[in-house]
Design a protein around this motif. Structure first.
Motif, PDB file in Angstrom:
ATOM      1  N   GLN A  85      60.401  43.080  33.930  1.00  0.00           N
ATOM      2  CA  GLN A  85      59.961  43.574  35.321  1.00  0.00           C
ATOM      3  C   GLN A  85      58.540  43.929  35.205  1.00  0.00           C
ATOM      4  N   LEU A  86      58.189  43.185  34.003  1.00  0.00           N
ATOM      5  CA  LEU A  86      56.681  43.551  34.028  1.00  0.00           C
ATOM      6  C   LEU A  86      55.867  42.430  35.565  1.00  0.00           C
ATOM      7  N   PRO A  87      54.907  42.747  36.062  1.00  0.00           N
ATOM      8  CA  PRO A  87      53.989  42.531  37.171  1.00  0.00           C
ATOM      9  C   PRO A  87      53.986  41.075  37.068  1.00  0.00           C
ATOM     10  N   GLU A  88      54.564  40.296  38.053  1.00  0.00           N
ATOM     11  CA  GLU A  88      54.411  38.885  38.818  1.00  0.00           C
ATOM     12  C   GLU A  88      53.350  38.367  38.851  1.00  0.00           C
ATOM     13  N   TYR A  89      52.583  37.293  37.874  1.00  0.00           N
ATOM     14  CA  TYR A  89      51.454  36.519  38.266  1.00  0.00           C
ATOM     15  C   TYR A  89      51.241  35.870  39.734  1.00  0.00           C
ATOM     16  N   GLU A  90      49.970  36.345  39.504  1.00  0.00           N
ATOM     17  CA  GLU A  90      49.109  36.216  40.893  1.00  0.00           C
ATOM     18  C   GLU A  90      47.846  35.350  40.590  1.00  0.00           C
ATOM     19  N   ALA A  91      47.750  34.796  41.152  1.00  0.00           N
ATOM     20  CA  ALA A  91      46.469  33.549  40.865  1.00  0.00           C
ATOM     21  C   ALA A  91      45.349  34.231  41.691  1.00  0.00           C
ATOM     22  N   SER A  92      45.504  35.881  42.274  1.00  0.00           N
ATOM     23  CA  SER A  92      44.317  35.806  42.735  1.00  0.00           C
ATOM     24  C   SER A  92      43.229  36.906  42.626  1.00  0.00           C
ATOM     25  N   SER A  93      44.238  37.431  41.550  1.00  0.00           N
ATOM     26  CA  SER A  93      44.109  39.046  40.182  1.00  0.00           C
ATOM     27  C   SER A  93      44.046  38.570  39.394  1.00  0.00           C
ATOM     28  N   TYR A  94      44.449  37.076  38.832  1.00  0.00           N
ATOM     29  CA  TYR A  94      43.785  36.893  36.801  1.00  0.00           C
ATOM     30  C   TYR A  94      43.225  35.444  36.959  1.00  0.00           C
ATOM     31  N   ARG A  95      42.171  35.272  36.389  1.00  0.00           N
ATOM     32  CA  ARG A  95      41.773  34.342  36.176  1.00  0.00           C
ATOM     33  C   ARG A  95      41.627  33.291  34.651  1.00  0.00           C
ATOM     34  N   SER A  96      41.794  32.038  34.178  1.00  0.00           N
ATOM     35  CA  SER A  96      42.436  30.987  33.334  1.00  0.00           C
ATOM     36  C   SER A  96      40.808  31.221  32.199  1.00  0.00           C
ATOM     37  N   VAL A  97      41.542  31.426  31.001  1.00  0.00           N
ATOM     38  CA  VAL A  97      40.081  31.607  30.041  1.00  0.00           C
ATOM     39  C   VAL A  97      40.328  30.210  29.478  1.00  0.00           C
ATOM     40  N   ASP A  98      38.743  30.192  28.927  1.00  0.00           N
ATOM     41  CA  ASP A  98      38.647  29.196  27.908  1.00  0.00           C
ATOM     42  C   ASP A  98      39.448  28.836  26.881  1.00  0.00           C
ATOM     43  N   PRO A  99      39.983  28.139  27.149  1.00  0.00           N
ATOM     44  CA  PRO A  99      41.580  27.325  26.265  1.00  0.00           C
ATOM     45  C   PRO A  99      41.130  27.276  24.535  1.00  0.00           C
ATOM     46  N   ASN A 100      39.908  26.835  24.636  1.00  0.00           N
ATOM     47  CA  ASN A 100      39.020  27.009  23.144  1.00  0.00           C
ATOM     48  C   ASN A 100      38.296  27.925  22.156  1.00  0.00           C
ATOM     49  N   ARG A 101      38.379  29.431  23.686  1.00  0.00           N
ATOM     50  CA  ARG A 101      37.540  30.294  22.476  1.00  0.00           C
ATOM     51  C   ARG A 101      38.853  31.342  22.476  1.00  0.00           C
ATOM     52  N   PRO A 102      38.338  31.873  20.734  1.00  0.00           N
ATOM     53  CA  PRO A 102      39.162  32.544  20.772  1.00  0.00           C
ATOM     54  C   PRO A 102      39.342  34.009  21.647  1.00  0.00           C
ATOM     55  N   ILE A 103      40.669  34.401  21.164  1.00  0.00           N
ATOM     56  CA  ILE A 103      40.830  35.500  22.461  1.00  0.00           C
ATOM     57  C   ILE A 103      40.494  36.487  22.374  1.00  0.00           C
ATOM     58  N   GLY A 104      40.451  36.934  21.343  1.00  0.00           N
ATOM     59  CA  GLY A 104      39.455  38.043  20.695  1.00  0.00           C
ATOM     60  C   GLY A 104      38.034  38.400  21.707  1.00  0.00           C
ATOM     61  N   ARG A 105      37.330  36.705  21.619  1.00  0.00           N
ATOM     62  CA  ARG A 105      35.947  37.179  22.397  1.00  0.00           C
ATOM     63  C   ARG A 105      36.186  37.743  23.737  1.00  0.00           C
ATOM     64  N   GLU A 106      37.243  37.582  24.606  1.00  0.00           N
ATOM     65  CA  GLU A 106      37.113  37.227  25.917  1.00  0.00           C
ATOM     66  C   GLU A 106      37.556  39.045  26.242  1.00  0.00           C
ATOM     67  N   ARG A 107      37.520  39.851  24.967  1.00  0.00           N
ATOM     68  CA  ARG A 107      38.412  40.969  25.881  1.00  0.00           C
ATOM     69  C   ARG A 107      36.929  41.908  26.302  1.00  0.00           C
ATOM     70  N   SER A 108      35.865  41.499  25.073  1.00  0.00           N
ATOM     71  CA  SER A 108      34.733  42.243  26.026  1.00  0.00           C
ATOM     72  C   SER A 108      33.673  41.407  26.939  1.00  0.00           C
ATOM     73  N   ARG A 109      34.216  40.220  27.183  1.00  0.00           N
ATOM     74  CA  ARG A 109      34.047  39.469  28.263  1.00  0.00           C
ATOM     75  C   ARG A 109      33.876  39.921  29.119  1.00  0.00           C
ATOM     76  N   GLN A 110      32.531  39.856  29.969  1.00  0.00           N
ATOM     77  CA  GLN A 110      33.090  40.194  31.174  1.00  0.00           C
ATOM     78  C   GLN A 110      33.028  39.617  33.013  1.00  0.00           C
ATOM     79  N   GLN A 111      32.479  37.370  31.953  1.00  0.00           N
ATOM     80  CA  GLN A 111      32.908  36.586  32.831  1.00  0.00           C
ATOM     81  C   GLN A 111      31.335  35.607  31.829  1.00  0.00           C
ATOM     82  N   ASP A 112      32.204  34.419  32.489  1.00  0.00           N
ATOM     83  CA  ASP A 112      31.711  33.181  32.015  1.00  0.00           C
ATOM     84  C   ASP A 112      32.075  32.436  32.685  1.00  0.00           C
TER      85      ASP A 112
END
Lengths: 561, 279
Positions: A534-561
């Motif tokens: 029941q969770l929201p389905e992925y829509e490409a326009s609403s999300y963006r991928s993150v750096d695959p080699n960067r710790p995920i915790g760093r994404e939480r406070s990052r506003q853009q990269d």
């Protein structure tokens, strides 16, 4: 006329047009200048040399039947742009008004924000420097009876840089820690404008739509037709006595437009957001001056005073209790400016931290349930060079931050740091023995372990792993890790259902719902397969991928990269 | 500014939701709006007009209130709940006005509905009235589901005077009611999902906001509304107790256990640490 210039520009292909405009702006040094531009939403251009770019999207009508911009809508957008330029006090500012292109959806704020955050942003005016600020403003209108309602939205971030606020340093009491703003994207409250006020705005617009060769009304006027949304680039040479001197890059005439004090007053009463934006520009400019790759440029001394003055003016016009988030945020921005001035050696640290603490105390009153505000306040208390902090109060603030965000790694690490620091001191002000403090620090470490381990993992670590329930059954497979473009929250993109990859759905699972087991399995406790699907389905326009080699915790406070 | 014609009429809001519901037109049965959206959601509908509205003003009035609701739908820009919450304009209705409400509540709960917001505007023409009011009722789905109580126990009504143009629109701007009830709904939902620390956090947020109701701009609560609010407060407290007890037992070393250990007596009496939250 702008039409003539536009027709010529539009005859050129994109690269040639860029070259022409680049040539025009080659002589423009934005290190201490202000400049304006109209560009298309599909290809937003920014001023590469500016410390801060303000991007204004078309204000649109709420109802689809009023999709076409009316005169008031265009008037407001243009006046906002010129007001921001005219009253800018911090230098090195570019203001870009975006206009719709052929695709009517091109000016969708989500899409434009995505382009600004993730796009290369290469244009005729250069590429924004990493660390420079970007402020995006948009809004909507609603007409009813004899009133026009306007609601503005704002998003801000730093180009290819984290918007975290460094507090303290390695040599100081708490070491080097970071705070975050409670939000970087939000709505202001709607403002009601009487038609009388609208008429005043239209009158003001008729003035700024006319350029004169000298800063007085007796000089012959030339209609600029600024409201048409034509491509029109200019630099601001100066402001004097209510007149703004524009230098055109193109066939349009250069000259003076009238944006008098009465217009500014009217605008700021109707749009107190302009005060907020001015303070925000000041903060981002201060940040860019010291934490960006831009060449050095001048700024007024004691910028934090000017920043606070603008933000206080905003709060004076609104009712802070009804606009808690932007009002609380205004305090945190002003406090961040204080902290940065101390860090950059621009202000006495004792004075700066005292001022910051006062503002953050106000922010806590407005946003008592927001982790970022509680944490920011506690950290600034701790880092105050006077050392006059109440450790019990700090401990309580950090505990309240944990209540607000029980899985927040930053809140946990800050609390652990407090206990560790107190345990090292010979005369602790907390009512615990050294052993008790050490035990508490260890308890925090144990508490933070599962979350820390998860957030320390990179997307590459978890892509392809099964999501399991408490019985160890596979519920789906992690396909990717993404962040939403609005808030930068982190999600696992999980493939559920289907057979052999056929018919599967991709849903977005908030990372907060994932626990990592001691066997490094990804567990979602208390969720059934039905809950998951029941969770929201992925829509490409609403999300963006993150750096695959960067710790995920760093994404939480990052506003853009 | 409001049309002068408006001042010759008075809009009064039904003070009891039961009265309001009795005047509601037939609500189409169906879940298309609800089931079209996944995740947590809040339902709202265009305001229902009762009484004898002035014809010229109805469209304008409804449009203004609709604008206010649209703003609420955009609260994703304003609020930061622990997960996204969608605001859905659902004309078919959710809980309010249902006969088989318990089954309906259960269905909605499984569909991720946290609460339903409805407004009722009641007009009384002529010169008798001197004010207009808007009722803002919230129905936390999780409350009905968990408690199995009567529907009216979970309905909270707030009245907004509309003597001046835009007053009721102003009241929709960032009302604490929405914050409180979303937090409440999320808290109940997380508790069901046995995510006790998130349940604890959201229920604490709900308590913090419920303390401050009604929002600035709303009129003082009438006795039935105050009673409903008191019941909701009691409910949230009991849910919080459940979350804490379960969290202490089942999540070894979790946030709740940590706070209980480190805050000691203070946690026992004020687990949300809010007693001096406002200074």
């Amino acid at each position: 006329m702008a039409d003539a210039f536009l027709s010529r520009v539009e005859l050129l292909d994109h690269s040639l047009r860029c070259a022409v405009l680049a040539l025009a702006f080659a002589i423009l040094d934005l290190s201490s200048a202000r400049a304006g531009l109209v560009a298309e939403c599909d290809e937003p251009m920014l001023f590469g040399g500016a410390a801060v770019n303000v991007v204004i999207l078309p204000y649109t009508y709420l109802e689809a039947r009023q999709a076409e911009l009316s005169e008031p809508a265009q008037t407001v957008a243009m006046l906002l742009k010129l007001d921001i330029l005219a009253t800018a006090r911090f230098g090195s500012l570019g203001v870009v008004r975006l206009k719709p292109s052929e695709d009517p959806k091109g000016c969708n704020p989500d899409l434009v924000l995505d382009r600004l955050r993730s796009g290369p942003l290469e244009g005729p005016f250069g590429t924004p420097a990493p660390g420079s600020g970007i402020v995006v403003l948009w809004g909507r209108f609603f007409e009813s009876g004899e009133s026009l309602y306007v609601q503005s939205y704002l998003s801000f971030f730093r180009h290819r840089a984290e918007e975290s606020i460094p507090i303290g340093s390695d040599s100081e009491r708490i070491g080097s820690v970071e705070a975050r703003f409670p939000s970087q994207q939000f709505a202001f409250a709607p403002r009601a404008i009487s038609f009388t006020a609208v008429e005043g705005l239209v009158g003001a617009f008729s003035q700024v739509n006319t350029v004169r060769q000298a800063p007085h009304y007796s000089a012959p006027p030339v209609d600029l037709d600024l409201g048409s949304g034509d491509l029109f680039a200019f630099s601001v040479q100066g402001a004097m006595g209510g007149w703004l001197e524009l230098r055109s890059f193109g066939p349009q005439p250069s000259g003076f437009v009238r944006l008098g004090a009465e217009t500014e007053w009217l605008l700021k009463q109707v749009f107190p957001e302009l005060f907020f934006i001015d303070g925000l520009i000041g903060y981002l400019t201060l940040r860019a001056r010291h934490d960006s790759e831009l060449p050095q440029f001048s700024m007024p001394d004691h910028a934090s005073t000017l920043i606070e003055k603008s933000l206080a003016s905003y709060r004076n016009v609104i009712e802070p209790s009804k606009e808690r988030l932007p009002a609380g945020l205004s305090y945190t921005i002003a406090a961040a400016a204080n902290v940065l001035e101390a860090r950059y050696g621009l202000d006495d640290p004792h004075e700066a931290y005292r001022a910051a603490r006062g503002k953050l105390a106000e922010a806590v009153l407005l946003l008592p349930d927001v982790n970022e505000v509680l944490t920011f306040s506690a950290l600034v208390d701790l880092a105050d060079p006077s050392g006059a902090y109440d450790a019990r109060a700090v401990e309580r603030l950090l505990s309240r931050a944990l209540v607000a965000a029980p899985r927040d790694a930053l809140a946990l690490s800050n609390l652990g740091r407090l206990y560790e620091e107190q345990a090292r001191q010979s005369d602790t002000v907390l009512p615990y023995s050294r052993g008790e403090l050490t035990a508490r620090a260890q308890a925090v470490a144990r508490l933070s372990t599962p979350a820390s381990r998860l957030y320390a993992m990179t997307p590459s670590d978890i892509i392809g792993l099964d999501i399991i329930n408490e019985r160890g059954e596979s519920m789906g497979v992690v396909d990717d890790v993404v962040t939403d473009v609005q808030r930068n929250n982190v999600y696992a993109l999980v493939s559920v259902g289907g057979f052999l990859g056929i018919g599967a759905r991709e849903i977005v699972l908030p990372f907060e719902q994932i626990q990592v087991t001691s066997e490094n399995e990804l567990l979602i406790a208390g969720m059934t397969y039905n809950d998951l699907s029941q969770l929201p389905e992925y829509e490409a326009s609403s999300y963006r991928s993150v750096d695959p080699n960067r710790p995920i915790g760093r994404e939480r406070s990052r506003q853009q990269d | 500014m409001r049309s002068p014609a408006f001042s010759t009429y008075t809009a009064l809001v039904a003070l009891l939701i039961a009265v309001a519901l009795s005047a509601l037109p037939g609500i189409a049965v169906g879940q298309s709006c609800i089931s079209d959206s996944v995740g947590k959601k809040v339902l709202f509908a265009r305001p229902t007009i009762t009484g004898a509205p002035p014809p010229g003003d109805v469209v304008s009035l409804m449009a203004e209130v609709q604008f206010a609701f649209e703003i609420e739908r955009e609260r994703r820009w304003i609020e930061q709940p622990t997960e996204p919450v969608a605001f859905l304009l659902c004309e078919e209705g959710g809980i309010l006005g249902r006969q088989q409400w318990l089954q309906r509540v259960r269905d909605l709960y499984y569909d991720g509905v946290l609460l339903e917001v409805r407004s009722v505007l009641r007009f009384e023409g002529g010169d008798l009235g001197t004010e207009a009011m808007l009722q803002y009722a919230l129905a936390p789905a999780g409350f009905f589901y968990t408690e199995g109580r009567a529907a009216t126990d979970g309905i909270y009504g707030a009245r907004v005077p509309t003597l001046k143009a835009g007053d009721y629109i102003a009241a929709f701007i960032n009302p604490l009611e929405i914050d409180a009830f979303i937090a409440l709904g999320l808290g109940v939902s997380y508790l069901d999902a046995r995510q006790y620390d998130l349940a604890f956090s959201n229920l604490c947020r709900a308590i913090m906001h419920l303390r401050l109701l009604p929002s600035p701009g709303f009129t003082a609560l009438l006795p039935p509304q105050q009673l409903a609010l008191d019941k909701l407060k009691d409910f949230v407290k009991s849910e919080l107790t459940r979350a804490i007890e379960a969290g202490l037992v089942e999540s070894d070393g979790g946030t709740i256990a940590f706070l209980a250990e480190t805050r000691g007596e203070e946690f026992a009496t004020d687990p949300c640490l809010i007693e001096d939250a406002d200074g």
